[in-house]
Design a protein around this motif. Structure first.
Motif, PDB file in Angstrom:
ATOM      1  N   GLY A  12       0.783  -1.235   0.000  1.00 42.56           N
ATOM      2  CA  GLY A  12       0.000   0.000   0.000  1.00 42.56           C
ATOM      3  C   GLY A  12       0.812   1.280   0.000  1.00 42.56           C
ATOM      4  N   VAL A  13       2.118   1.176  -0.318  1.00 42.68           N
ATOM      5  CA  VAL A  13       2.862   2.419  -0.530  1.00 42.68           C
ATOM      6  C   VAL A  13       2.566   2.882  -1.958  1.00 42.68           C
ATOM      7  N   ALA A  14       2.013   4.087  -2.098  1.00 46.03           N
ATOM      8  CA  ALA A  14       1.798   4.651  -3.437  1.00 46.03           C
ATOM      9  C   ALA A  14       2.842   5.731  -3.694  1.00 46.03           C
ATOM     10  N   LYS A  17       3.804  10.164   0.516  1.00 47.76           N
ATOM     11  CA  LYS A  17       2.737  10.742   1.347  1.00 47.76           C
ATOM     12  C   LYS A  17       1.868   9.621   1.959  1.00 47.76           C
ATOM     13  N   SER A  18       2.058   8.394   1.483  1.00 44.94           N
ATOM     14  CA  SER A  18       1.224   7.271   1.927  1.00 44.94           C
ATOM     15  C   SER A  18       1.436   6.972   3.407  1.00 44.94           C
ATOM     16  N   ILE A  19       0.349   6.566   4.069  1.00 45.04           N
ATOM     17  CA  ILE A  19       0.456   6.142   5.466  1.00 45.04           C
ATOM     18  C   ILE A  19       1.448   4.975   5.570  1.00 45.04           C
ATOM     19  N   ASP A  64      -1.405  -6.619  -7.191  1.00 44.66           N
ATOM     20  CA  ASP A  64      -2.760  -6.071  -7.245  1.00 44.66           C
ATOM     21  C   ASP A  64      -3.623  -7.076  -6.487  1.00 44.66           C
ATOM     22  N   VAL A  65      -4.139  -6.659  -5.341  1.00 43.75           N
ATOM     23  CA  VAL A  65      -4.834  -7.629  -4.472  1.00 43.75           C
ATOM     24  C   VAL A  65      -6.153  -8.135  -5.074  1.00 43.75           C
ATOM     25  N   SER A  66      -6.608  -7.489  -6.160  1.00 44.07           N
ATOM     26  CA  SER A  66      -7.822  -8.011  -6.788  1.00 44.07           C
ATOM     27  C   SER A  66      -7.500  -9.186  -7.719  1.00 44.07           C
ATOM     28  N   THR A 142      -3.745  -3.433   9.781  1.00 47.41           N
ATOM     29  CA  THR A 142      -4.493  -2.799   8.699  1.00 47.41           C
ATOM     30  C   THR A 142      -4.886  -1.386   9.116  1.00 47.41           C
ATOM     31  N   LEU A 143      -5.420  -0.621   8.153  1.00 45.06           N
ATOM     32  CA  LEU A 143      -5.747   0.786   8.404  1.00 45.06           C
ATOM     33  C   LEU A 143      -7.230   1.045   8.228  1.00 45.06           C
ATOM     34  N   SER A 144      -7.822   1.663   9.261  1.00 45.65           N
ATOM     35  CA  SER A 144      -9.244   1.974   9.183  1.00 45.65           C
ATOM     36  C   SER A 144      -9.473   3.470   9.394  1.00 45.65           C
ATOM     37  N   ASN A 154     -19.905  12.085   2.931  1.00 48.34           N
ATOM     38  CA  ASN A 154     -19.265  11.622   1.682  1.00 48.34           C
ATOM     39  C   ASN A 154     -18.428  10.335   1.811  1.00 48.34           C
ATOM     40  N   TYR A 155     -18.187   9.852   3.018  1.00 46.72           N
ATOM     41  CA  TYR A 155     -17.350   8.651   3.149  1.00 46.72           C
ATOM     42  C   TYR A 155     -18.113   7.408   2.679  1.00 46.72           C
ATOM     43  N   ASN A 156     -19.423   7.503   2.740  1.00 56.90           N
ATOM     44  CA  ASN A 156     -20.381   6.558   2.150  1.00 56.90           C
ATOM     45  C   ASN A 156     -19.931   5.098   2.054  1.00 56.90           C
ATOM     46  N   ALA A 161     -17.291  -0.306   4.100  1.00 55.68           N
ATOM     47  CA  ALA A 161     -16.120  -1.188   3.955  1.00 55.68           C
ATOM     48  C   ALA A 161     -15.269  -1.171   5.226  1.00 55.68           C
ATOM     49  N   LYS A 162     -15.094   0.003   5.833  1.00 58.74           N
ATOM     50  CA  LYS A 162     -14.261   0.070   7.048  1.00 58.74           C
ATOM     51  C   LYS A 162     -14.945  -0.638   8.224  1.00 58.74           C
ATOM     52  N   ALA A 163     -16.270  -0.571   8.296  1.00 58.53           N
ATOM     53  CA  ALA A 163     -16.977  -1.314   9.355  1.00 58.53           C
ATOM     54  C   ALA A 163     -16.687  -2.802   9.194  1.00 58.53           C
ATOM     55  N   PRO A 190      -7.860  11.953   9.492  1.00 57.82           N
ATOM     56  CA  PRO A 190      -7.668  12.243   8.068  1.00 57.82           C
ATOM     57  C   PRO A 190      -6.292  12.811   7.755  1.00 57.82           C
ATOM     58  N   ILE A 191      -5.707  12.323   6.668  1.00 56.83           N
ATOM     59  CA  ILE A 191      -4.381  12.771   6.209  1.00 56.83           C
ATOM     60  C   ILE A 191      -4.458  12.946   4.695  1.00 56.83           C
ATOM     61  N   LYS A 192      -3.863  14.019   4.192  1.00 56.27           N
ATOM     62  CA  LYS A 192      -3.921  14.282   2.751  1.00 56.27           C
ATOM     63  C   LYS A 192      -3.012  13.307   1.996  1.00 56.27           C
ATOM     64  N   LEU A 194      -3.025  10.316  -1.633  1.00 57.37           N
ATOM     65  CA  LEU A 194      -3.691  10.044  -2.914  1.00 57.37           C
ATOM     66  C   LEU A 194      -5.102   9.502  -2.695  1.00 57.37           C
ATOM     67  N   ALA A 195      -5.235   8.522  -1.791  1.00 53.62           N
ATOM     68  CA  ALA A 195      -6.545   7.905  -1.549  1.00 53.62           C
ATOM     69  C   ALA A 195      -7.539   8.952  -1.035  1.00 53.62           C
ATOM     70  N   ALA A 196      -7.061   9.855  -0.171  1.00 57.19           N
ATOM     71  CA  ALA A 196      -7.940  10.869   0.408  1.00 57.19           C
ATOM     72  C   ALA A 196      -8.446  11.841  -0.662  1.00 57.19           C
TER      73      ALA A 196
HETATM   74  O1  0WD Z   1      -7.121  10.182   5.624  1.00 55.74           O
HETATM   75  C1  0WD Z   1      -6.568   9.172   5.214  1.00 55.74           C
HETATM   76  N1  0WD Z   1      -5.705   9.231   4.233  1.00 55.74           N
HETATM   77  C2  0WD Z   1      -6.865   7.876   5.884  1.00 55.74           C
HETATM   78  C3  0WD Z   1      -6.574   6.686   5.236  1.00 55.74           C
HETATM   79  C4  0WD Z   1      -7.497   7.901   7.213  1.00 55.74           C
HETATM   80  C5  0WD Z   1      -7.718   6.591   7.773  1.00 55.74           C
HETATM   81  C6  0WD Z   1      -7.445   5.457   7.092  1.00 55.74           C
HETATM   82  N2  0WD Z   1      -6.883   5.505   5.832  1.00 55.74           N
HETATM   83  C7  0WD Z   1      -6.612   4.244   5.167  1.00 55.74           C
HETATM   84  C8  0WD Z   1      -7.096   4.097   3.750  1.00 55.74           C
HETATM   85  O2  0WD Z   1      -8.474   3.845   3.685  1.00 55.74           O
HETATM   86  C9  0WD Z   1      -6.264   2.908   3.308  1.00 55.74           C
HETATM   87  O3  0WD Z   1      -6.829   1.711   3.816  1.00 55.74           O
HETATM   88  O4  0WD Z   1      -5.220   4.042   5.078  1.00 55.74           O
HETATM   89  C10 0WD Z   1      -4.930   3.148   4.019  1.00 55.74           C
HETATM   90  C11 0WD Z   1      -3.836   3.754   3.170  1.00 55.74           C
HETATM   91  O5  0WD Z   1      -4.324   4.893   2.501  1.00 55.74           O
HETATM   92  P1  0WD Z   1      -3.486   6.212   2.226  1.00 55.74           P
HETATM   93  O6  0WD Z   1      -2.101   6.069   2.701  1.00 55.74           O
HETATM   94  O7  0WD Z   1      -4.319   7.339   2.683  1.00 55.74           O
HETATM   95  O8  0WD Z   1      -3.542   6.307   0.631  1.00 55.74           O
HETATM   96  P2  0WD Z   1      -2.557   5.957  -0.579  1.00 55.74           P
HETATM   97  O9  0WD Z   1      -1.224   6.552  -0.374  1.00 55.74           O
HETATM   98  O10 0WD Z   1      -3.303   6.350  -1.825  1.00 55.74           O
HETATM   99  O11 0WD Z   1      -2.439   4.384  -0.499  1.00 55.74           O
HETATM  100  C12 0WD Z   1      -3.499   3.527  -0.744  1.00 55.74           C
HETATM  101  C13 0WD Z   1      -3.043   2.555  -1.794  1.00 55.74           C
HETATM  102  C14 0WD Z   1      -3.300   2.859  -3.258  1.00 55.74           C
HETATM  103  O12 0WD Z   1      -3.018   4.003  -3.698  1.00 55.74           O
HETATM  104  P3  0WD Z   1      -3.902   4.590  -4.959  1.00 55.74           P
HETATM  105  O13 0WD Z   1      -3.961   6.015  -4.595  1.00 55.74           O
HETATM  106  O14 0WD Z   1      -3.129   4.253  -6.153  1.00 55.74           O
HETATM  107  O15 0WD Z   1      -5.298   3.958  -4.953  1.00 55.74           O
HETATM  108  O16 0WD Z   1      -3.740   1.347  -1.813  1.00 55.74           O
HETATM  109  C15 0WD Z   1      -3.231   0.650  -2.914  1.00 55.74           C
HETATM  110  C16 0WD Z   1      -2.623   1.645  -3.856  1.00 55.74           C
HETATM  111  O17 0WD Z   1      -1.244   1.599  -3.810  1.00 55.74           O
HETATM  112  N3  0WD Z   1      -4.222  -0.078  -3.656  1.00 55.74           N
HETATM  113  C17 0WD Z   1      -4.019  -1.340  -4.014  1.00 55.74           C
HETATM  114  N4  0WD Z   1      -2.982  -2.167  -3.780  1.00 55.74           N
HETATM  115  C18 0WD Z   1      -3.065  -3.391  -4.312  1.00 55.74           C
HETATM  116  N5  0WD Z   1      -4.114  -3.828  -5.017  1.00 55.74           N
HETATM  117  C19 0WD Z   1      -5.149  -1.714  -4.755  1.00 55.74           C
HETATM  118  C20 0WD Z   1      -5.168  -3.019  -5.267  1.00 55.74           C
HETATM  119  N6  0WD Z   1      -6.175  -3.487  -6.007  1.00 55.74           N
HETATM  120  N7  0WD Z   1      -6.003  -0.665  -4.814  1.00 55.74           N
HETATM  121  C21 0WD Z   1      -5.433   0.325  -4.130  1.00 55.74           C
END
Ligand code: 0WD
Length: 254
Positions: A12-14, A17-19, A64-66, A142-144, A154-156, A161-163, A190-192, A194-196
């Motif tokens: 899950g490192v993107a 900035k990733s967690i 890719d976990v899918s 894991t991260l919730s 908007n988290y909808n 999924a997190k529950a 919340p942290i800024k 890519l996913a956020a």
């Molecule tokens: O505010 C936040 N950022 C919070 C995030 C608050 C509380 C929890 N979280 C959670 C997220 O829901 C997630 O479970 O923390 C986790 C990590 O998220 P992140 O660090 O905020 O986001 P990001 O750096 O984007 O990492 C998530 C990554 C994906 O990044 P992108 O942006 O490309 O979707 O999850 C990975 C991917 O690297 N990912 C996958 N990895 C493998 N297979 C897949 C997949 N199919 N889909 C996404």
């Protein structure tokens, strides 16, 4: 050196900035050896330099976990390159855009299935496939997010999924306790990242949390990283099935 002698994999490192990057940094600083995965070729370009920063340039794998084949291939690679491992970080979530804004009842079954598959089922699958490699003193994290417990605008779909992810953490913790494997989640503020960026009005969420949390600040990936390191190390040897809030205390507020 709380992680000296420990080996593990972080999914899950993107980018930096990733967690997951914050967790890797904290674990590496405490002596851990870390393998990394990337989702696709465009993210590979970001992940390889990060792995190199931690001396793990030869421990970077696609996953890719899918795709169950990629999860199986990850197990083979880790077995060959690391042998036994002591920790897994699952820092992965995804929901189609339509699930992160608008009317909740409009969510399609297709979007629902994708979000549950990537954000929840993947934790079960990764655990099952990598279990033969896990030592009998190991830790999964894991991260919730609080949107899995209470309504957050908007988290909808991701809230649902997190529950499910939080209960998955608890059922896995019970199931794997007998094997010496602990399973915990961090519920991060919340942290800024890519996913956020996919969540509508995320800037408002950041402002709201800062204003209404006891510590009156948002959290950083380094702070989540340090708490993650604690949950992955023997410092937390009696902690499992826990949802640990790293949110400046926001969740206690009425
Ligand atoms: O505010 C936040 N950022 C919070 C995030 C608050 C509380 C929890 N979280 C959670 C997220 O829901 C997630 O479970 O923390 C986790 C990590 O998220 P992140 O660090 O905020 O986001 P990001 O750096 O984007 O990492 C998530 C990554 C994906 O990044 P992108 O942006 O490309 O979707 O999850 C990975 C991917 O690297 N990912 C996958 N990895 C493998 N297979 C897949 C997949 N199919 N889909 C996404």
């Amino acid at each position: 050196m709380f992680m000296k002698g420990k080996k593990g994999v972080i999914l899950g490192v993107a980018n930096d900035k990733s967690i997951a990057y914050g967790i890797a940094k904290a674990c590496a600083a405490q002596g851990a050896q870390i393998a990394f995965t990337y989702l696709n070729d465009s993210l590979k370009k970001r992940v390889v330099p990060i792995a190199t920063e931690f001396g793990s340039e030869n421990l970077v794998y696609p996953c890719d976990v899918s795709n169950p084949e990629e999860v199986k291939a990850l197990k083979e690679s880790l077995e060959k390159d690391l042998g036994q491992i002591d920790f897994i970080v699952h820092s992965i979530a995804f929901a189609p855009k339509e699930g992160l804004s608008g009317r909740f009842y409009d969510i399609s079954k297709e979007a629902f299935d994708i979000a549950m598959d990537i954000s929840v089922y993947s934790l079960i699958e990764i655990t099952r496939e990598l279990k033969p490699l896990l030592s009998n003193n190991s830790s999964i994290l894991t991260l919730s997010y609080y949107g899995g417990v209470k309504y957050i605008p908007n988290y909808n779909l991701m809230g649902v999924a997190k529950a499910a992810l939080e209960m998955t953490t608890k059922y896995l913790a019970e199931d794997l306790g007998r094997d010496g494997i602990r399973v915990n989640a961090i519920s991060a503020g919340p942290i800024k990242t890519l996913a956020a960026a996919g969540i509508s009005d995320f800037r408002f969420m950041l402002k709201w949390n800062e204003a209404h949390s006891p510590l009156k600040k948002n959290v950083t990936i380094d702070e989540v990283g340090n708490s993650g390191m604690y949950l992955l190390s023997d410092l937390s040897s009696a902690v499992t099935g826990e949802i640990h809030y790293v949110d400046s205390g926001f969740n206690i507020m009425g």
